[in-house]
Design an enzyme around this catalytic site. Structure first.
Site, PDB file in Angstrom:
ATOM      1  N   SER A 188       0.856  -1.179   0.000  1.00  0.00           N
ATOM      2  CA  SER A 188       0.000   0.000   0.000  1.00  0.00           C
ATOM      3  C   SER A 188       0.892   1.229   0.000  1.00  0.00           C
ATOM      4  O   SER A 188       2.024   1.187   0.499  1.00  0.00           O
ATOM      5  CB  SER A 188      -0.897   0.021   1.239  1.00  0.00           C
ATOM      6  OG  SER A 188      -1.557   1.265   1.375  1.00  0.00           O
ATOM      7  N   TYR A 227      -1.703  -0.458  10.595  1.00  0.00           N
ATOM      8  CA  TYR A 227      -1.805  -0.845   9.183  1.00  0.00           C
ATOM      9  C   TYR A 227      -0.642  -0.274   8.386  1.00  0.00           C
ATOM     10  O   TYR A 227      -0.026  -0.970   7.573  1.00  0.00           O
ATOM     11  CB  TYR A 227      -3.124  -0.352   8.603  1.00  0.00           C
ATOM     12  CG  TYR A 227      -3.279  -0.635   7.120  1.00  0.00           C
ATOM     13  CD1 TYR A 227      -3.638  -1.901   6.667  1.00  0.00           C
ATOM     14  CD2 TYR A 227      -3.076   0.371   6.175  1.00  0.00           C
ATOM     15  CE1 TYR A 227      -3.774  -2.169   5.306  1.00  0.00           C
ATOM     16  CE2 TYR A 227      -3.211   0.116   4.810  1.00  0.00           C
ATOM     17  CZ  TYR A 227      -3.555  -1.154   4.381  1.00  0.00           C
ATOM     18  OH  TYR A 227      -3.687  -1.415   3.042  1.00  0.00           O
ATOM     19  N   LYS A 231       2.118  -2.546   6.297  1.00  0.00           N
ATOM     20  CA  LYS A 231       2.406  -2.451   4.870  1.00  0.00           C
ATOM     21  C   LYS A 231       3.854  -2.050   4.608  1.00  0.00           C
ATOM     22  O   LYS A 231       4.435  -2.432   3.590  1.00  0.00           O
ATOM     23  CB  LYS A 231       1.437  -1.476   4.202  1.00  0.00           C
ATOM     24  CG  LYS A 231       0.017  -2.028   4.097  1.00  0.00           C
ATOM     25  CD  LYS A 231      -0.022  -3.363   3.364  1.00  0.00           C
ATOM     26  CE  LYS A 231      -1.431  -3.854   3.130  1.00  0.00           C
ATOM     27  NZ  LYS A 231      -1.474  -5.165   2.424  1.00  0.00           N
TER      28      LYS A 231
END
Length: 375
Positions: free
Chosen positions: A264, A279, A283
């Site tokens: 991402s 998160y 990533k």
């Protein structure tokens, strides 16, 4: 002479933090236009530059000397009031295969882009970005094994993908084989068992796309630790376990192959205004994991790359933005292309990195983000 040459170095940050600043929740187009038109600055804008706080400083900060208000920097901050939990299976919106992307065509293209005679595993392939990339592999000639926690949805999508291919390629002699398999990607035994099932069904595995993953939005201090651990286990552990299982299979076959990890842009930047520290860190871990494994497995002819999508309008994202329209406006205001991406924007990217056209590319991070990370 103070010219636009110097100003270019700070212009983008100034426009974002100052010209867009009229309210933390309001996009001031007039201010943005004025700031853009003022992009060329000369010494006349700094007539009182000898003072401690001159007109030039006011132009940069928009604040009274020495008194920055709450609005300063507001477009680059997270907002702990934004909280989004990943939905339960029953609440996850369904996706559909992309129409009009059929396989056979008569336009010239490089033969090296073909995935003919290859078998690709796509984790998280029953929905979202994984579903579209599963279809991309099929359109490009590969057989596909969809791996998902929701096997029923995986089976449904496998049938839809094959039917879409038949509809768009009437009379085709070779119909791709698409199968669906259950796996908890964070469980080593589940991954191992599913891999064996796929090999039994398809005979081999050549490629892997690790699309299984999810994000949530919580202020870090308030984020329940059990949910953090679940997020990490799916996004990082799941990627690592599947990559190792497929690499082991390829090495035992003495065959080359390709792994594309879905990272991402959040692995390189900090998203605003939604808070999502775990998160983002997960990533970032995926991105560096790909680089590390690319080096470790290069001797075996296994390439490992990353695709880092920006904001994509998946079925789930649409549902979230329908409930939070202000969030959509803020996201788009920070994307140079002025729009969110479509899941099908990843079809070419994943096909390229899996194909022989990218034979000399490994350890790369291909960002598909409309330019978000370069401003």
């Amino acid at each position: 002479m103070f010219t636009s040459t110097i100003f270019r170095g700070v212009g983008r940050a100034v426009i974002r933090a100052s010209a867009l600043r009229s309210s933390p929740n309001t996009f001031n187009r007039a201010a943005f236009g004025a700031a853009t038109r003022s992009f060329s600055v000369t010494s006349s804008a700094r007539k009182d530059e000898k003072g401690e706080h001159g007109e030039y400083e006011k132009m940069l900060t928009g604040a009274k000397p020495g008194a920055a208000g709450d609005h300063e920097g507001s477009f680059s901050r997270t907002d702990k009031r934004i909280q989004v939990e990943y939905p339960e299976e029953a609440d996850y919106p369904r996706g559909q295969p992309v129409q009009g992307r059929g396989g056979f065509h008569f336009k010239r293209t490089l033969a090296s882009f073909s995935l003919e005679d290859k078998v690709a595993v796509v984790t998280g392939g029953a929905r979202g970005l994984g579903l579209v990339m599963s279809q991309a592999c099929v359109v490009s000639g590969a057989d596909v094994a969809i791996v998902d926690l929701n096997k029923e949805e995986g089976e449904r999508q496998a049938q839809l993908i094959m039917q879409t291919f038949k509809d768009e390629n009437p009379g085709a002699d070779l119909i791709p084989k698409v199968t669906a398999h259950y796996a908890d990607v964070s469980d080593p035994e589940s991954v191992k068992g599913t891999m064996a099932e796929i090999v039994e069904s398809h005979g081999k595995v050549d490629h892997l796309v690790t699309s299984a993953g999810f994000t949530e939005n919580f202020d870090a201090i308030q984020y329940p630790i059990d949910r953090v651990r679940k997020l990490w286990s799916v996004n990082v552990d799941g990627t690592y376990l599947w990559a190792c299982e497929v690499a082991k299979h390829l090495m035992e076959r003495k065959a080359s192959g390709n792994i594309v990890m879905i990272g991402s842009m959040s692995g390189a930047i900090v998203n605003v205004p939604q808070p999502q520290a775990p998160y983002n860190a997960a990533k970032a871990a995926v991105r560096h994991l790909a680089s590390s494994l690319a080096v470790e497995w290069a001797h075996a002819g296994i390439r490992v790359n990353v695709i880092s999508p920006g904001y994509m309008l998946t079925a789930l994202t649409k549902k979230i933005l329908d409930e939070n329209p202000e969030l959509h406006r803020k996201w788009v205001s920070l994307i140079p292309q002025g729009k969110m991406g479509r899941p099908e924007d990843l079809m070419g990217a994943v096909t390229f990195l899996l194909s022989d056209a990218a034979e000399y590319i490994t350890g790369a991070d291909l960002r598909v983000d409309g330019g978000y990370t370069i401003t």
